[in-house]
Design an enzyme around this catalytic site. Structure first.
Site, PDB file in Angstrom:
ATOM      1  N   ARG A 243     -13.915 -41.618 -16.749  1.00 20.08           N
ATOM      2  CA  ARG A 243     -13.883 -42.865 -16.230  1.00 20.08           C
ATOM      3  C   ARG A 243     -13.790 -42.901 -14.540  1.00 20.08           C
ATOM      4  O   ARG A 243     -13.459 -41.601 -14.473  1.00 20.08           O
ATOM      5  CB  ARG A 243     -12.540 -43.939 -16.659  1.00 20.08           C
ATOM      6  CG  ARG A 243     -12.694 -45.150 -15.819  1.00 20.08           C
ATOM      7  CD  ARG A 243     -14.139 -46.183 -16.601  1.00 20.08           C
ATOM      8  NE  ARG A 243     -13.661 -48.019 -16.323  1.00 20.08           N
ATOM      9  CZ  ARG A 243     -14.748 -48.005 -16.268  1.00 20.08           C
ATOM     10  NH1 ARG A 243     -16.151 -47.902 -16.558  1.00 20.08           N
ATOM     11  NH2 ARG A 243     -14.441 -49.688 -15.658  1.00 20.08           N
TER      12      ARG A 243
ATOM     13  N   THR B 190     -24.818 -50.043 -19.878  1.00 17.87           N
ATOM     14  CA  THR B 190     -23.991 -49.423 -20.928  1.00 17.87           C
ATOM     15  C   THR B 190     -24.249 -49.352 -22.655  1.00 17.87           C
ATOM     16  O   THR B 190     -25.948 -49.352 -23.215  1.00 17.87           O
ATOM     17  CB  THR B 190     -22.986 -50.460 -20.785  1.00 17.87           C
ATOM     18  OG1 THR B 190     -22.157 -50.199 -20.005  1.00 17.87           O
ATOM     19  CG2 THR B 190     -21.881 -49.505 -21.538  1.00 17.87           C
TER      20      THR B 190
ATOM     21  N   ASN C 147     -22.428 -49.346 -15.341  1.00 17.65           N
ATOM     22  CA  ASN C 147     -21.871 -50.853 -15.256  1.00 17.65           C
ATOM     23  C   ASN C 147     -23.132 -50.996 -15.308  1.00 17.65           C
ATOM     24  O   ASN C 147     -24.051 -51.266 -16.447  1.00 17.65           O
ATOM     25  CB  ASN C 147     -20.519 -50.938 -13.972  1.00 17.65           C
ATOM     26  CG  ASN C 147     -20.217 -51.864 -14.105  1.00 17.65           C
ATOM     27  OD1 ASN C 147     -20.160 -53.289 -15.274  1.00 17.65           O
ATOM     28  ND2 ASN C 147     -20.107 -52.458 -13.005  1.00 17.65           N
TER      29      ASN C 147
ATOM     30  N   GLY D 215     -21.177 -53.806 -23.697  1.00 22.21           N
ATOM     31  CA  GLY D 215     -21.912 -55.158 -23.904  1.00 22.21           C
ATOM     32  C   GLY D 215     -20.315 -55.552 -23.396  1.00 22.21           C
ATOM     33  O   GLY D 215     -20.095 -56.931 -22.873  1.00 22.21           O
TER      34      GLY D 215
HETATM   35  O1  DON Z   1     -16.622 -50.528 -18.364  1.00 23.00           O
HETATM   36  C1  DON Z   1     -16.900 -51.201 -18.416  1.00 23.00           C
HETATM   37  O2  DON Z   1     -15.815 -52.452 -19.621  1.00 23.00           O
HETATM   38  C2  DON Z   1     -17.885 -51.899 -18.175  1.00 23.00           C
HETATM   39  N1  DON Z   1     -18.275 -50.849 -16.763  1.00 23.00           N
HETATM   40  C3  DON Z   1     -18.664 -51.962 -19.503  1.00 23.00           C
HETATM   41  C4  DON Z   1     -20.191 -52.594 -19.355  1.00 23.00           C
HETATM   42  C5  DON Z   1     -20.775 -53.075 -19.659  1.00 23.00           C
HETATM   43  O3  DON Z   1     -21.022 -52.834 -20.899  1.00 23.00           O
HETATM   44  C6  DON Z   1     -22.892 -53.395 -19.967  1.00 23.00           C
HETATM   45  N2  DON Z   1     -23.558 -54.193 -21.573  1.00 23.00           N
HETATM   46  N3  DON Z   1     -24.182 -54.078 -21.531  1.00 23.00           N
END
Ligand code: DON
Length: 504
Positions: free
Chosen positions: A42, A315, A335, A406
């Site tokens: 991360r 994502t 993101n 998502g």
């Molecule tokens: O880490 C996270 O929870 C978000 N940055 C994820 C973003 C995401 O899943 C966008 N989606 N389709």
């Protein structure tokens, strides 16, 4: 090895969703000794992070800085995560596993329609940054549909990583170029931020439910804690013996309670103390279950309201089971679509906009309508809370590797996938199953069109639920393995048109 090859190739061919300028979270299972491990790649906040940068003069959240450009970018984690996996779990060398991505970046590929759409949709933001415009636009315009793409900048950066491991990205040439580009455009990264980045191994969260073991993401993801809490609450009910309305009622009430705890308690484990023993305890779930009325929704009116913002979402996730039974569940992200839209000149690296996943402004929702508290406040070196929930489920006969993008709905999608798997659904059925979602605030059940028939919707509304239709979400990728028959099945979400690109 396959996970490294797939992740690095996605960085080249699907930059709208993930890449070496972003991060990932993975659950790995090693067949040889049954070891399960969580890889935390991360992003972190740079040391000079200043919450004021994300506020407008009137104190409201400034989405310009938290979602676009260099201030929105955390220190990338993906390169370090891939190097760690190669070193500790790979059979091939990092050079071998990165070779396909480097080849495709050099020789070119035909992008799929989704990448074209993403660029067309974000062209204004891309035009702001010369290196982004140079990489993604042709004479300031989105490229033609049949254009062949090459990415020599990223090929070079990937080669440096292949040759020097972490040092190829976090020190030396690439690090200098990243820091120079970010600072010249108003960001605050330093060489020390990059040199100090470390991908981490953590113990995954394991929870047992109806004879199945679920191995999933611990903090700094909120996914595993929330999934475990929901399953612990649901284990007190006989869902199979209920009608659909009752079943949805109990699942939504469990989601509501898990997301309330998400908002209150969860953040980076290296920075905050979290009452995980309590949150994961079956006794705690017993207490929460007592507060659920059999015939009424519980209003979420104890916390300030949040408005969901439908940010363009991206994502991605892939699931792998190899011939020996090794498994990888990997969710990767920059993101929102094309992350910060900011390419660091000379590196080919598109940076993420993950800073928006912090609770930048207390009590104000982020791009996914999620609220957070001090536990997820930004601080130098701290990881922003994620919803990514790569998971492995091991049952008496069948095993599944699952995950999805998502935003906040990742958690409930994976949860529903687990419940459907335990109910005996195939990989194909699981990815296609209609979805619903509740995240405590806003206090609405978000429903994919077609999930409930009119009678079910009416019965739920009568119990006090507000239902809100939302366009389909997610891009779930599932592999199942029937260990009795040794049959493997893989299925990809029908909601994202596959429109596969072509490799040259
Ligand atoms: O880490 C996270 O929870 C978000 N940055 C994820 C973003 C995401 O899943 C966008 N989606 N389709």
């Amino acid at each position: 090895d396959a996970a490294i090859a797939v992740a690095s190739t996605l960085s080249v061919v699907e930059p709208e969703s993930s890449g070496i300028g972003g991060g990932f979270m993975a659950v790995l299972h090693r067949a040889e000794d049954g070891r399960n491990v969580f890889i935390d790649a991360r992003e972190t906040a740079p040391a000079a992070v200043d919450p004021k940068d994300y506020l407008k003069p009137d104190g409201s959240p400034d989405r310009e800085t938290s979602l676009d450009g260099p201030l929105s970018a955390g220190i990338p984690g993906e390169p370090a995560g891939l190097v760690l996996i190669a070193k500790r779990y790979g059979r091939l060398s990092l050079q071998q596993s990165l070779a396909p991505a480097i080849r495709i970046a050099r020789d070119g590929f035909k992008p799929d329609p989704r990448l074209h759409e993403s660029i067309a949709g974000e062209q204004k933001a891309l035009r702001r940054w010369p290196a982004s415009a140079a990489k993604y636009l042709v004479d300031g315009q989105p490229p033609a549909a049949d254009a062949i793409w090459r990415d020599p900048g990223q090929a070079h950066t990937l080669e440096l990583i292949a040759r020097h491991g972490d040092d190829g990205f976090y020190r030396g040439e690439t690090a200098h170029k990243l820091v120079d580009a970010v600072r010249a455009a108003g960001g605050n990264w330093t060489l020390a931020d990059l040199a100090g980045y470390q991908a981490k191994e953590r113990t995954p969260i394991s929870v047992d439910y109806r004879g199945y073991r679920i191995i999933t993401a611990p903090p700094p993801s909120s996914g595993g804690v929330a999934i475990a809490e929901v399953l612990n609450i649901l284990s007190g009910y006989n869902l199979a013996g209920m009608d659909k309305v009752q079943r949805v009622h109990y699942v939504v009430e469990a989601m509501r309670r898990a997301f309330r705890d998400h908002n209150d308690y969860l953040g980076d484990p290296d920075f905050v103390k979290m009452p995980l023993d309590m949150l994961l305890s079956p006794y705690y779930a017993d207490g929460l279950r007592q507060g659920i009325l059999p015939d009424r929704a519980t209003p979420s009116s104890m916390l300030p309201r949040a408005d969901p913002a439908d940010a363009g979402m991206h994502t991605t996730h892939f699931s792998i089971i190899d011939a020996d039974g090794n498994m990888a569940a990997v969710t990767l992200t920059v993101n929102t679509i094309l992350g910060s839209k900011f390419v660091a000149a000379g590196t080919g690296v598109l940076l993420n906009n993950e800073m928006d996943d912090f609770a930048l402004v207390p009590d104000k929702p982020n791009a996914y309508g999620l609220l957070g508290s001090k536990a997820n406040a930004p601080a130098g070196g701290k990881r922003m809370l994620s919803s990514m929930s790569p998971s492995i489920v091991i049952g008496p006969e069948r095993t599944m590797v699952i995950g999805s993008p998502g935003g906040s709905t990742i958690i409930t999608q994976v949860l529903e996938g687990i419940l459907n798997f335990i109910d005996g659904e195939s990989a194909q059925q699981i990815v296609a199953h209609k979805r619903f979602h509740h995240q405590y605030l806003p206090d609405v059940v978000m429903v994919e069109p077609g999930t409930f028939d009119p009678a079910t919707s009416a019965a739920l509304e009568k119990m006090g639920y507000t239902l809100k239709q939302r366009e389909p979400w997610g891009f779930m990728n599932v592999v199942t393995w029937n260990r009795e028959t040794n049959r493997l099945d893989a299925a990809s979400d029908p909601r994202r048109p596959s429109g596969l690109g072509e490799v040259q």
